[in-house]
Motif scaffolding. Structure first.
Motif, PDB file in Angstrom:
ATOM      1  N   UNK A  44      -0.928  79.302  47.925  1.00 48.41           N
ATOM      2  CA  UNK A  44      -0.724  78.104  48.746  1.00 48.41           C
ATOM      3  C   UNK A  44      -1.618  78.100  49.973  1.00 48.41           C
ATOM      4  N   UNK A  45      -1.873  79.284  50.539  1.00 51.00           N
ATOM      5  CA  UNK A  45      -2.845  79.372  51.632  1.00 51.00           C
ATOM      6  C   UNK A  45      -4.228  78.960  51.142  1.00 51.00           C
ATOM      7  N   UNK A  46      -4.541  79.341  49.922  1.00 53.25           N
ATOM      8  CA  UNK A  46      -5.818  78.952  49.338  1.00 53.25           C
ATOM      9  C   UNK A  46      -5.919  77.456  49.135  1.00 53.25           C
ATOM     10  N   UNK A  83       7.124  98.608  48.555  1.00 52.55           N
ATOM     11  CA  UNK A  83       8.108  97.570  48.244  1.00 52.55           C
ATOM     12  C   UNK A  83       8.365  96.671  49.449  1.00 52.55           C
ATOM     13  N   UNK A  84       8.532  97.276  50.626  1.00 49.13           N
ATOM     14  CA  UNK A  84       8.735  96.475  51.839  1.00 49.13           C
ATOM     15  C   UNK A  84       7.479  95.681  52.188  1.00 49.13           C
ATOM     16  N   UNK A  85       6.311  96.322  52.061  1.00 49.38           N
ATOM     17  CA  UNK A  85       5.050  95.659  52.368  1.00 49.38           C
ATOM     18  C   UNK A  85       4.849  94.430  51.492  1.00 49.38           C
ATOM     19  N   UNK A  86       5.037  94.588  50.198  1.00 51.75           N
ATOM     20  CA  UNK A  86       4.813  93.480  49.284  1.00 51.75           C
ATOM     21  C   UNK A  86       5.848  92.376  49.485  1.00 51.75           C
ATOM     22  N   UNK A  87       7.086  92.763  49.785  1.00 54.08           N
ATOM     23  CA  UNK A  87       8.097  91.750  50.072  1.00 54.08           C
ATOM     24  C   UNK A  87       7.734  90.915  51.287  1.00 54.08           C
ATOM     25  N   UNK A  88       7.293  91.579  52.344  1.00 49.98           N
ATOM     26  CA  UNK A  88       6.889  90.868  53.561  1.00 49.98           C
ATOM     27  C   UNK A  88       5.697  89.958  53.284  1.00 49.98           C
ATOM     28  N   UNK A  89       4.667  90.496  52.638  1.00 46.44           N
ATOM     29  CA  UNK A  89       3.461  89.715  52.401  1.00 46.44           C
ATOM     30  C   UNK A  89       3.702  88.534  51.465  1.00 46.44           C
ATOM     31  N   UNK A  90       4.507  88.736  50.432  1.00 47.85           N
ATOM     32  CA  UNK A  90       4.761  87.652  49.485  1.00 47.85           C
ATOM     33  C   UNK A  90       5.426  86.470  50.174  1.00 47.85           C
ATOM     34  N   UNK A  91       6.479  86.744  50.920  1.00 46.39           N
ATOM     35  CA  UNK A  91       7.212  85.648  51.549  1.00 46.39           C
ATOM     36  C   UNK A  91       6.463  85.073  52.750  1.00 46.39           C
ATOM     37  N   UNK A  92       5.759  85.926  53.480  1.00 50.09           N
ATOM     38  CA  UNK A  92       4.974  85.433  54.609  1.00 50.09           C
ATOM     39  C   UNK A  92       3.837  84.536  54.127  1.00 50.09           C
ATOM     40  N   UNK A  93       3.161  84.930  53.045  1.00 51.62           N
ATOM     41  CA  UNK A  93       2.066  84.116  52.516  1.00 51.62           C
ATOM     42  C   UNK A  93       2.568  82.758  52.061  1.00 51.62           C
TER      43      UNK A  93
END
Length: 262
Positions: A44-46, A83-93
């Protein structure tokens, strides 16, 4: 024949299945489901970038998806809690993408198209991008198949054999970004990861070798794409979610059959 929107939709679904299914096997083997989520949500950022700079949607999504995948790979190598990193990045993105789209001046953006896809609106140009991307993905995976498989199953063995697991990770990162870019119009940012993971997971009980798992994943992914398209016509349901729902039915069926055999 390509003037028929149903034919274009079917070809688009087959193209995405061809690209996503074999890559999805590596996502399943490497337990990278959240990695796929983070990359697809960044799409979506893209979209916002492409609309703001008047670029093709494919180009904007590919740039951002590849950037996100590289960032995640780099941070994972630093032993950040993945796991925490990917969770944060997925929802933040996803959140930043939605916010960015709302700031575009003078543009009425239909978010459902980018969130859930609009396979019935695929054009000839979209088909060329989808099948071009699918050919690149399949070509890369076929070229690096043995090296990718060795690096996935045993990185130490790959090192001992003179391989470079980091290079193979970069190949997977590139192919994942391409799949996200070509699939966004078919199933949307929220469902791309599902189309990567579910056919591959459904194929696992049917296969005895990695190669057959990839083949079965393509067959099941193509069946979900064509069957979901047909079901959406019969029951007037959203096409992208219908495709993923049918893939989920395939997963339940193959898992149940495997359990009965045991």
């Amino acid at each position: 024949m390509l003037d028929d929107f149903v034919v274009r939709a079917a070809l688009a679904g087959l193209g995405v299945a061809l690209a996503a299914a074999p890559l999805g096997c590596f996502v399943v083997w490497r337990r990278m489901a959240y990695f796929g989520d983070a990359t697809s949500h960044a799409a979506l950022l893209g979209v916002a970038l492409a609309l703001a700079l008047e670029l093709p949607i494919f180009a904007g999504v590919l740039i951002v998806a590849l950037s996100m995948a590289l960032v995640v790979s780099a941070l994972a190598e630093r032993h950040v809690s993945t796991d925490a990193l990917l969770g944060v990045l997925a929802h933040a993105a996803l959140a930043f993408g939605l916010v960015s789209l709302s700031f575009l001046p003078g543009r009425a953006v239909d978010l459902s198209v980018y969130l859930f896809g609009e396979i019935l609106a695929v054009t000839r140009a979209d088909l060329a991008l989808i099948w071009g991307g699918a050919c690149v993905v399949v070509g890369l995976l076929a070229w690096r198949w043995q090296a990718l498989l060795t690096a996935t199953l045993n990185p130490d063995l790959a090192h001992a054999a003179g391989g470079n697991p980091r290079r193979e990770q970069l190949v997977l990162t590139l192919t994942l970004a391409i799949v996200v870019a070509v699939a966004i119009k078919v199933v949307g940012a929220l469902l791309i990861a599902a189309l990567l993971i579910i056919p591959a997971a459904a194929a696992r009980p049917l296969a005895r070798t990695p190669e057959w798992m990839a083949i079965w994943a393509v067959i099941l992914g193509a069946g979900a794409a064509l069957g979901g398209l047909q079901l959406s016509f019969l029951f007037d349901t959203p096409t992208g979610p219908s495709i993923v729902s049918l893939a989920a039915v395939f997963f339940v069926t193959t898992t149940a059959l495997a359990a009965l055999r045991r």
